[in-house]
Design a protein around this motif. Structure first.
Motif, short mmCIF file in Angstrom:
data_model
loop_
_atom_site.label_atom_id
_atom_site.label_comp_id
_atom_site.label_asym_id
_atom_site.label_seq_id
_atom_site.Cartn_x
_atom_site.Cartn_y
_atom_site.Cartn_z
N GLY A 157 0.80 -1.21 0.00
CA GLY A 157 0.00 0.00 0.00
C GLY A 157 0.84 1.26 0.00
N LYS A 158 0.12 2.37 -0.16
CA LYS A 158 0.73 3.70 -0.14
C LYS A 158 0.06 4.49 0.98
N VAL A 159 0.88 5.09 1.85
CA VAL A 159 0.35 5.85 2.99
C VAL A 159 -0.29 7.14 2.49
N ASN A 160 -1.53 7.39 2.90
CA ASN A 160 -2.22 8.64 2.56
C ASN A 160 -2.04 9.69 3.65
N LYS A 161 -2.39 9.32 4.89
CA LYS A 161 -2.29 10.24 6.02
C LYS A 161 -2.39 9.46 7.32
N GLU A 178 -4.12 6.07 13.94
CA GLU A 178 -4.46 5.22 12.79
C GLU A 178 -3.79 5.76 11.55
N VAL A 179 -3.64 4.88 10.58
CA VAL A 179 -3.04 5.27 9.30
C VAL A 179 -4.02 4.91 8.19
N GLU A 180 -4.14 5.80 7.19
CA GLU A 180 -4.98 5.52 6.03
C GLU A 180 -4.05 5.12 4.89
N ILE A 181 -4.30 3.95 4.34
CA ILE A 181 -3.45 3.39 3.29
C ILE A 181 -4.31 3.01 2.09
#
Length: 195
Positions: A157-161, A178-181
């Motif tokens: 995945g790619k980290v969004n925010k 939390e992380v959004e991916i």
């Protein structure tokens, strides 16, 4: 607050503080380590109770007395031969902090949002949005490619925010978040890494 058990009865007792579990002046541990623990104390019949057997009498004085012997239960830790409860306590706290406290530094605050994807309505607001975090000396930023560990199959995945619940602004330390991916394919991950 202590939860005390004596001969199959449970009591609640408030002891304001014990000198041996206060932060020493020379301690390198963060202050919050000393304010987020609780425990259970089992007593023998040397601790007197009142007539209704609902409260201990002079418990705090006896627990503060320097000759009171504290013995860990279930071999969690061996009892000190010299009865130095403060030394044992600080060593235990340092071990717990180094092994289990994973403080995350949230960097690059951008805004506070309401998250409708959170199922509990009262937990939907406020969420602070960050562009990076620092964990164990490593910085992770929005746009970084990541892969899951110890999962079958492996996800890419790619980290969004990054999100942190609460009313925060600026860089902060916290133990959650939390992380959004956005998921990406393995081929895209390999291509991006080859650049």
């Amino acid at each position: 607050m202590l939860l005390l058990q004596r001969k199959c009865k449970t009591f609640f007792c408030l002891c304001s503080r014990f000198d041996w579990c206060c932060r020493p002046a020379k301690s390198t541990l963060p202050l919050e380590c000393f304010s987020r623990f609780s425990g259970v104390l089992f007593t023998n019949d040397k601790f007197r109770v009142n007539a209704s057997k609902q409260k201990f009498m002079d418990l705090e004085l006896k627990l503060r007395h320097k000759d009171t012997l504290f013995t860990p239960v279930f071999n969690v830790q061996k009892a000190s031969k010299n009865k130095n409860i403060q030394k044992d306590f600080i060593q235990w706290l340092e071990k717990c902090h180094s092994q289990f406290d994973k403080q995350v530094k949230f960097l690059g605050y951008s805004k506070t949002v309401t998250r409708t994807d959170v199922p509990t309505k009262k937990m939907q607001h406020p969420w602070a949005v960050y562009s990076a975090i620092e964990l164990d000396g490593k910085i992770y930023k929005a746009g970084d490619l990541v892969k899951s560990q110890r999962t079958q199959p492996t996800y890419y995945g790619k980290v969004n925010k990054f999100f942190l619940y609460g009313d925060h602004e600026g860089n902060v330390f916290a133990t959650g978040g939390e992380v959004e991916i956005t998921r990406v394919s393995k081929k895209i991950m390999q291509f991006e890494k080859a650049k």
